[in-house]
Write a protein that holds these residues in place. Structure first.
Motif, PDB file in Angstrom:
ATOM      1  N   GLY A 205     -36.698   0.108  33.218  1.00  0.00           N
ATOM      2  CA  GLY A 205     -37.748  -0.142  32.229  1.00  0.00           C
ATOM      3  C   GLY A 205     -37.589   0.809  31.065  1.00  0.00           C
ATOM      4  N   SER A 206     -38.610   1.626  30.819  1.00  0.00           N
ATOM      5  CA  SER A 206     -38.522   2.611  29.735  1.00  0.00           C
ATOM      6  C   SER A 206     -38.363   4.029  30.278  1.00  0.00           C
ATOM      7  N   THR A 207     -38.096   4.159  31.582  1.00  0.00           N
ATOM      8  CA  THR A 207     -37.899   5.467  32.199  1.00  0.00           C
ATOM      9  C   THR A 207     -36.410   5.730  32.397  1.00  0.00           C
ATOM     10  N   VAL A 208     -35.964   6.898  31.954  1.00  0.00           N
ATOM     11  CA  VAL A 208     -34.568   7.304  32.110  1.00  0.00           C
ATOM     12  C   VAL A 208     -34.521   8.409  33.151  1.00  0.00           C
TER      13      VAL A 208
ATOM     14  N   ILE B 112     -27.787   0.690  26.482  1.00  0.00           N
ATOM     15  CA  ILE B 112     -28.898   0.046  27.166  1.00  0.00           C
ATOM     16  C   ILE B 112     -29.556  -0.965  26.247  1.00  0.00           C
ATOM     17  N   SER B 113     -30.287  -1.886  26.856  1.00  0.00           N
ATOM     18  CA  SER B 113     -31.035  -2.887  26.112  1.00  0.00           C
ATOM     19  C   SER B 113     -32.468  -2.868  26.604  1.00  0.00           C
TER      20      SER B 113
ATOM     21  N   LEU C 217     -39.622   3.160  23.510  1.00  0.00           N
ATOM     22  CA  LEU C 217     -38.734   2.542  22.532  1.00  0.00           C
ATOM     23  C   LEU C 217     -39.142   1.090  22.296  1.00  0.00           C
ATOM     24  N   THR C 218     -38.937   0.627  21.078  1.00  0.00           N
ATOM     25  CA  THR C 218     -39.176  -0.780  20.786  1.00  0.00           C
ATOM     26  C   THR C 218     -38.023  -1.603  21.342  1.00  0.00           C
TER      27      THR C 218
END
Length: 105
Positions: free
Chosen positions: A47-50, A102-103, A86-87
């Motif tokens: 998702g948005s977690t790295v 990444i996407s 991130l958008t």
């Protein structure tokens, strides 16, 4: 399909043009000096977690496909989770010599 090809072509060109920006600034060790084996840096995205492992003291760089730096985060432990807001779009993540494309959807 055509848009997908154009996007992949653009990302390829961008990654080639960013290569000098990601060049290592450290010189390699002398060949006769034996260095201890370091654990490889790993970057995992959910998702948005790295999630970054084995990168204590390094910096995470987040670069957009336009080449602008979106974020930089100092890694202060061997096991770090970073929430990136991130958008939608494609990004390049770099920690040390490890680079991931990444996407975000």
């Amino acid at each position: 399909m055509r848009l997908k090809r154009i996007l992949l072509f653009s990302i390829t060109l961008l990654s080639l043009s960013l290569a000098p920006a990601f060049a290592s600034e450290t010189e390699p060790a002398a060949p006769d000096v034996e260095q201890p084996q370091a654990l490889a840096v790993t970057i995992n995205v959910s998702g948005s977690t790295v999630h970054i492992a084995n990168a204590n003291g390094m910096t995470l760089q987040v670069v957009s496909v336009t080449g602008s730096t979106v974020a930089t985060v100092k890694i202060d432990s061997n096991d770090k989770r970073v929430e990136l807001n991130l958008t939608k779009g494609c990004y390049i993540l770099k920690v040390g010599k490890v680079v991931r494309k990444i996407s975000i959807r």
